[in-house]
Design a protein around this motif. Structure first.
Motif, PDB file in Angstrom:
ATOM      1  N   LEU A   1     -30.392 -17.575 120.137  1.00 37.04           N
ATOM      2  CA  LEU A   1     -29.800 -18.380 121.330  1.00 37.04           C
ATOM      3  C   LEU A   1     -28.191 -18.038 121.586  1.00 37.04           C
ATOM      4  N   ILE A   2     -27.740 -17.962 120.224  1.00 37.07           N
ATOM      5  CA  ILE A   2     -26.141 -18.181 120.322  1.00 37.07           C
ATOM      6  C   ILE A   2     -25.717 -16.822 120.990  1.00 37.07           C
ATOM      7  N   ILE A   3     -26.404 -15.675 120.383  1.00 38.46           N
ATOM      8  CA  ILE A   3     -25.891 -14.289 121.084  1.00 38.46           C
ATOM      9  C   ILE A   3     -26.251 -13.964 122.251  1.00 38.46           C
ATOM     10  N   GLY A   4     -27.514 -14.822 122.779  1.00 37.99           N
ATOM     11  CA  GLY A   4     -27.925 -14.377 124.073  1.00 37.99           C
ATOM     12  C   GLY A   4     -29.165 -13.354 124.150  1.00 37.99           C
ATOM     13  N   TRP A   5     -29.786 -13.458 123.069  1.00 34.31           N
ATOM     14  CA  TRP A   5     -30.810 -12.303 122.849  1.00 34.31           C
ATOM     15  C   TRP A   5     -32.206 -12.677 123.583  1.00 34.31           C
ATOM     16  N   ASP A   6     -32.999 -12.035 124.240  1.00 34.38           N
ATOM     17  CA  ASP A   6     -34.226 -12.472 124.902  1.00 34.38           C
ATOM     18  C   ASP A   6     -35.086 -13.145 124.000  1.00 34.38           C
ATOM     19  N   TYR A   7     -35.081 -14.686 124.271  1.00 34.21           N
ATOM     20  CA  TYR A   7     -35.846 -15.220 123.196  1.00 34.21           C
ATOM     21  C   TYR A   7     -37.392 -15.206 123.288  1.00 34.21           C
ATOM     22  N   GLY A   8     -38.225 -14.725 124.369  1.00 30.53           N
ATOM     23  CA  GLY A   8     -39.366 -14.217 124.525  1.00 30.53           C
ATOM     24  C   GLY A   8     -39.699 -13.114 123.591  1.00 30.53           C
ATOM     25  N   ILE A   9     -38.792 -12.049 123.474  1.00 31.88           N
ATOM     26  CA  ILE A   9     -38.888 -11.077 122.468  1.00 31.88           C
ATOM     27  C   ILE A   9     -38.951 -11.504 120.959  1.00 31.88           C
ATOM     28  N   PHE A  10     -37.948 -12.611 120.624  1.00 30.36           N
ATOM     29  CA  PHE A  10     -37.791 -13.108 119.411  1.00 30.36           C
ATOM     30  C   PHE A  10     -39.265 -13.841 119.216  1.00 30.36           C
ATOM     31  N   ALA A  11     -39.679 -14.508 119.965  1.00 35.89           N
ATOM     32  CA  ALA A  11     -41.011 -15.478 119.813  1.00 35.89           C
ATOM     33  C   ALA A  11     -42.181 -14.384 119.539  1.00 35.89           C
ATOM     34  N   PHE A  12     -42.261 -13.423 119.997  1.00 32.24           N
ATOM     35  CA  PHE A  12     -43.421 -12.345 119.608  1.00 32.24           C
ATOM     36  C   PHE A  12     -43.088 -11.817 118.398  1.00 32.24           C
ATOM     37  N   VAL A  13     -41.903 -11.347 118.003  1.00 35.36           N
ATOM     38  CA  VAL A  13     -41.531 -10.803 116.566  1.00 35.36           C
ATOM     39  C   VAL A  13     -41.769 -11.889 115.594  1.00 35.36           C
ATOM     40  N   MET A  14     -41.590 -13.050 115.795  1.00 36.70           N
ATOM     41  CA  MET A  14     -41.772 -14.313 114.743  1.00 36.70           C
ATOM     42  C   MET A  14     -43.353 -14.503 114.823  1.00 36.70           C
ATOM     43  N   ILE A  15     -44.226 -14.421 115.883  1.00 34.39           N
ATOM     44  CA  ILE A  15     -45.669 -14.398 115.605  1.00 34.39           C
ATOM     45  C   ILE A  15     -46.031 -13.108 114.709  1.00 34.39           C
ATOM     46  N   PHE A  16     -45.499 -12.029 114.717  1.00 37.70           N
ATOM     47  CA  PHE A  16     -46.000 -10.617 113.984  1.00 37.70           C
ATOM     48  C   PHE A  16     -45.447 -11.223 112.702  1.00 37.70           C
ATOM     49  N   MET A  17     -44.338 -11.844 112.414  1.00 39.38           N
ATOM     50  CA  MET A  17     -43.826 -11.995 111.188  1.00 39.38           C
ATOM     51  C   MET A  17     -44.297 -13.168 110.403  1.00 39.38           C
ATOM     52  N   THR A  18     -45.107 -14.109 111.166  1.00 39.81           N
ATOM     53  CA  THR A  18     -45.600 -15.203 110.539  1.00 39.81           C
ATOM     54  C   THR A  18     -47.115 -14.505 109.890  1.00 39.81           C
ATOM     55  N   ILE A  19     -47.837 -13.633 110.602  1.00 41.97           N
ATOM     56  CA  ILE A  19     -48.936 -12.797 110.021  1.00 41.97           C
ATOM     57  C   ILE A  19     -48.557 -12.244 108.802  1.00 41.97           C
TER      58      ILE A  19
END
Length: 261
Positions: free
Chosen positions: A189-207
């Motif tokens: 959020l601070i650096i302005g990166w696309d939060y949607g991409i981040f959310a999908f990455v974290m779903i993968f990281m959760t698995i």
């Protein structure tokens, strides 16, 4: 009536914790091992205590956080068989994760309210996502027993953990993921990166992380790991779809989710 305790800058004759008589010029109580602190607090000393409590390698939170990355089996199996002092207990670690996640909720709602709207491409859907944040603690607390139940079903044939012990595993694993997601999400959020991409990455990281934890804890083979991971992922997806529907219904009933565009 509270007992009269000596102030910290006066010499102590007895330990404040166990009441054992102290040796002169002792730095520790010989009976219970507590530190003897007779110096008054100032800002420098207060900062030193804070740093020691949260950032020292001797701190249980730091040890737990590090070892849940490199040796999660030591933390989880250790607690199950009776190891208590080396690591933070799972419920306290979960409470810490909820606290850190709560800070991110505040940051998103206060400083980045448009992040979720941009993520989903519509203001209404973003509003729904922000509304979900209001129920994050409730939804998270409800998900832990469900995740533990799924794990118990998937790994039941191994006969290693009962349901309560799967709860312990999920308290640790979910908390570790939540802390990482909170810190990484705030940085995005601070650096302005696309939060949607981040959310999908974290779903993968959760698995990936859950797979890693289960492999380490249960010592699974590659074949067994793949099969059980797929089974676990499918069951989790179904359960969380039901949770999402329940959350939307709850928001509708409480007025948090308006039907009009």
């Amino acid at each position: 009536m509270s007992e009269n305790l000596p102030t910290t800058f006066q010499p102590l004759e007895n330990c404040l914790n166990c009441k054992h008589e102290l040796e002169s010029n002792a730095n520790y109580c010989l009976n219970c091992g507590s530190k003897i602190k007779e110096l008054r607090f100032n800002l420098k000393r207060l900062l030193a205590v804070y740093s020691e409590s949260f950032f020292s390698l001797e701190n249980t939170f730091t040890k737990t956080f590090i070892d849940l990355w490199i040796r999660p089996d030591s933390v989880i199996n250790g607690f199950v068989i009776g190891l208590r002092k080396r690591y933070m207990n799972p419920v306290s670690y979960f409470a810490m994760a909820l606290t850190i996640s709560g800070l991110q909720v505040f940051v998103i709602k206060k400083f980045y309210p448009d992040a979720l709207a941009n993520m989903y491409g519509s203001e209404k859907t973003g509003f729904m996502s922000i509304a979900v944040l209001d129920y994050q603690t409730l939804l998270t607390s409800a998900s832990i027993p469900l995740m533990a139940f799924i794990g118990w079903i998937v790994f039941k044939t191994l006969k290693k953990y009962n349901y309560a012990e799967h709860l312990i595993l999920n308290f640790y694993a979910y908390s570790q993921y939540a802390i990482l997601a909170t810190l990484a999400g705030t940085f995005c959020l601070i650096i302005g990166w696309d939060y949607g991409i981040f959310a999908f990455v974290m779903i993968f990281m959760t698995i990936v992380y859950y797979t890693y934890v289960y492999k380490k804890v249960f010592g699974l083979s590659i074949k067994g790991l793949i099969f059980r991971t797929l089974f676990f992922t499918l069951m989790s997806g179904f359960i969380f779809a039901l949770l999402s529907i329940a959350a939307a219904l709850m928001m509708f009933l409480t007025g948090s989710l308006p039907l009009k565009a």
